[in-house]
Structure formats: structure tokens, C-alpha cells
Design a protein around this motif. Structure first.
Motif, PDB file in Angstrom:
ATOM      1  N   ARG A  80       7.301  -3.810   7.677  1.00 16.29           N
ATOM      2  CA  ARG A  80       7.869  -4.001   6.337  1.00 16.29           C
ATOM      3  C   ARG A  80       8.827  -2.869   5.974  1.00 16.29           C
ATOM      4  NH1 ARG A  80       5.914  -6.216   1.437  1.00 16.29           N
ATOM      5  NH2 ARG A  80       7.584  -6.019  -0.117  1.00 16.29           N
ATOM      6  N   ALA A  94       2.472   0.088   1.014  1.00 14.44           N
ATOM      7  CA  ALA A  94       2.809  -0.913   2.034  1.00 14.44           C
ATOM      8  C   ALA A  94       1.577  -1.326   2.836  1.00 14.44           C
ATOM      9  CB  ALA A  94       3.899  -0.373   2.955  1.00 14.44           C
ATOM     10  N   VAL A  95       0.735  -0.371   3.187  1.00 13.59           N
ATOM     11  CA  VAL A  95      -0.466  -0.696   3.956  1.00 13.59           C
ATOM     12  C   VAL A  95      -1.402  -1.561   3.128  1.00 13.59           C
ATOM     13  CG1 VAL A  95      -2.542   0.262   5.029  1.00 13.59           C
ATOM     14  CG2 VAL A  95      -0.326   1.348   5.417  1.00 13.59           C
ATOM     15  N   VAL A 130       3.967   5.554   9.856  1.00 12.40           N
ATOM     16  CA  VAL A 130       3.144   5.185   8.702  1.00 12.40           C
ATOM     17  C   VAL A 130       1.853   5.997   8.716  1.00 12.40           C
ATOM     18  CG1 VAL A 130       1.851   3.336   7.586  1.00 12.40           C
ATOM     19  CG2 VAL A 130       4.102   2.862   8.571  1.00 12.40           C
ATOM     20  N   GLU A 189       0.239  -5.087   2.852  1.00 11.34           N
ATOM     21  CA  GLU A 189       0.335  -5.852   4.097  1.00 11.34           C
ATOM     22  C   GLU A 189      -1.019  -5.987   4.807  1.00 11.34           C
ATOM     23  OE1 GLU A 189       3.007  -7.443   5.083  1.00 11.34           O
ATOM     24  OE2 GLU A 189       4.062  -6.727   3.292  1.00 11.34           O
ATOM     25  N   ALA A 209       2.676  -2.838   7.872  1.00 10.68           N
ATOM     26  CA  ALA A 209       3.352  -1.942   6.919  1.00 10.68           C
ATOM     27  C   ALA A 209       4.571  -1.297   7.576  1.00 10.68           C
ATOM     28  CB  ALA A 209       2.386  -0.871   6.427  1.00 10.68           C
TER      29      ALA A 209
END
Length: 330
Positions: free
Chosen positions: A45, A32-33, A53, A36, A42
Motif C-alpha cells: 500500500r 497502514a498495517v 515497514v 491492511e 501495508a
């Protein structure tokens, strides 16, 4: 030599479970990081906070013993180790996402795939099989395996999606939707009636030639009646018995004797005069023909549309109504 506690199977399983849990959350956060471009986006999301995170990434870095990101107040970029890790795990994540999407399409998308359908032999030949071409014309991406067997359906062992069953169902583990009534009527051919007459009571069946159906279990099907408002069963001493209901019907049409037959099998023959009914005043209470499946939840779209199609089109066949032939004694 006894195992050291740290090498016991249970310890290994616990370590694997904890490692997988941390790794899975960390890999999801990591992807995700990267996708994004920041920890904050992230978190948005994934529906979790930025700090969550960050903790997941930190645990993953500890497991890998490697730094994955260079972070400043303005930018987040991958380290060389991060780039290598992304190249290795991204295809796996993509396959997981694709698998999830395919499962959603099976449930919510256009019907497709293979259906394994089981049915009793007679109902399958007379009702189910003739309806399949119309179903597949409407849903050409659905392939069907039709299995005809009078034995009880083993859904799990047989990998059966949908089954058609007759009679009175007592299995509470399955979902059963009634398609139509199952009415039973004793019939003979016009030639048999002319040569031997017809019984006027259940007791007089003993003086007639009868034809029996033998079940898959080996037992002969009893004939059922309703006399003076109460159910009554009769086991005739048959001159012939068959384990196929089409052969029973053919023997009746050939004038070999009487048989108790289901409405779906004889309705058109009664209308045409190829068969004549008797003992209609003792017709038993209706049973049913059912379409069965294991669960109401998570049905693939191919199963849902098949159930709806067969339910609607079986009822439209009008194979159940013997009222015209049951109104008066034979």
C-alpha cells in the motif's frame, strides 16, 4: 547559570525534528498495517518493502516504549497498547487525509470558495464588474470580493488572487495575460468643438482647456502621442483635474475641455457621437489591459476558471478597437 548543552534550544529543536521524522513514518506505517491487516500488504500500500515497514514500526515502539502488535507467522493483531494508540491517532490521520482531499478538490474539483479580485477603478467599473454576474451564474459556488483601487496591487499583503492592471507592465514577479489593447485618444464633446474648435497638432493643445487625471500616487498622468514615428509626452496645464476617470469623462461630456481617454471607456460614446476625437493621427502605440496572478502552478480551479472566463468575455466586448476613429486627422 549557563544552560547544559543537552537543554540548549538548538539541541531541543534537533531532538524535536528527529523525533517527528521517526514518529511520522512510524505512525503512517502503523495505520497502514492496521488497515491492511499485515506488514506485507501495508508495504504494498505504501510502495515500500515489508522490512521498511517493520523497521518503522520498531522505531515507533521504541519511542513509545510499548509493544503495538502481536505477530505470528499467520496473524498480526493489536496489543492493548496498540488499540489505545490507534484510537488516539486515527482521528488525526483521518483529518490529514481529509485536508489533502479538500486541497485536491480545490485544484481539480468543481470551482468553489472565495476569490479576492483587484482592479483599477475605471476598468473595474466599466469592464470587470458587468461580467461578474455571468461568471457567478455559471459558477455559483464561487464568491467574489472586488476591490477597486488605482494603486499598485499588493498580491501577498492584500491576499489578492487575481488583479487587472493597465499600461505597460514591468513586474517580472507576476504572470500577466493580455486581455485587450489599451488605446488612448484625445476627445471632446460636440459642444466644446462648436465653441472652441479642436487642436490640429500637439502644440495647439496649449491653447485649449484640458482635463487631467491624477494618479493614486498624486502625480498627474502625462498625455502620450506618437509624432513622426517617435513617442512624445505632453503635460497640459489643466483647468481641472480629478483622481477618478469617470469624473474626467463626465467633465469632457459636459463640454468643460479635452482629455486623453482609454478606448474601453469611450468606444460606445464615439460611436453614438456623444464624443468626437481629435489628434487621432498622433495616437500613441497601444499598451494593454492585463489579468495578473502570481503563479502558473497549483492554481485552484476557481482561479483558473475565472481567468479563462474573463479573458474570453473581455475580448468579446470589443472595447479596444479605435481604428475607425484613428484613421484620419480630427
Amino acid at each position: 547559570m549557563p544552560n547544559h548543552p543537552s537543554h540548549s534550544p538548538r539541541h531541543g529543536a534537533d531532538a524535536l525534528a528527529s523525533s517527528f521524522a521517526a514518529s511520522y513514518a512510524g505512525v503512517v506505517a502503523f495505520i497502514a498495517v492496521v488497515t491492511e491487516g499485515s506488514f506485507a500488504r501495508a508495504g504494498d500500500r505504501l510502495g515500500i518493502g515489508r522490512s521498511a515497514v517493520s523497521r518503522s514500526i520498531q522505531k515507533l515502539e521504541e519511542q513509545l516504549d510499548a509493544r503495538l502488535f502481536f505477530r505470528t507467522t499467520r496473524t498480526t493483531t493489536l496489543t492493548r497498547e496498540g488499540e489505545l494508540f490507534y484510537e488516539n491517532c486515527h482521528p488525526g490521520v483521518e483529518r490529514i487525509v481529509q485536508a489533502l482531499e479538500e486541497m485536491r478538490e480545490l485544484r481539480d474539483g468543481p470551482p468553489q470558495g472565495r476569490l479576492r479580485v483587484a482592479s483599477t477603478v475605471g476598468f473595474g467599473r466599466k469592464v470587470v464588474a458587468p461580467l461578474l454576474p455571468g461568471f457567478q451564474a455559471r459558477y455559483p459556488e464561487v464568491a467574489i470580493d472586488l476591490l477597486l483601487d488605482d494603486a499598485a496591487t499588493e498580491f501577498t499583503a492584500g491576499h489578492v488572487d487575481v488583479a487587472f492592471r493597465n499600461g505597460r507592465l514591468e513586474d517580472s514577479q507576476i504572470v500577466a495575460r493580455q486581455l485587450c489593447l489599451m488605446q488612448m485618444l484625445v476627445c471632446a464633446s460636440p459642444g466644446y468643438r462648436q465653441a472652441h474648435g479642436l487642436p490640429r497638432s500637439v502644440e495647439e493643445l496649449a491653447d485649449h482647456r484640458c482635463i487631467n487625471l491624477r494618479q493614486a500616487s498624486g502625480r498627474v498622468c502625462e498625455w502620450e502621442f506618437k509624432v513622426n514615428g517617435r513617442p512624445r509626452k505632453f503635460s497640459p496645464q489643466a483647468m481641472s483635474s480629478f483622481n477618478d476617470d469617470e469624473l474626467v469623462l463626465q467633465a469632457v461630456l459636459d463640454g468643460q475641455g479635452l482629455a486623453q481617454l482609454p478606448g474601453y471607456q469611450i468606444f460606445d460614446l464615439l460611436q453614438s457621437g456623444a464624443l468626437v476625437p481629435c489628434l487621432a493621427q498622433y495616437t500613441p502605440d497601444d499598451r494593454g489591459h492585463y489579468i495578473c496572478y502570481l503563479s502558473r502552478r497549483h492554481l485552484p480551479s476557481r482561479v483558473r476558471v475565472f481567468i479563462d472566463y474573463m479573458t474570453a468575455h473581455t475580448k468579446a466586448l470589443n472595447v479596444q478597437s479605435l481604428t475607425t476613429f484613428s484613421a484620419a486627422p480630427g
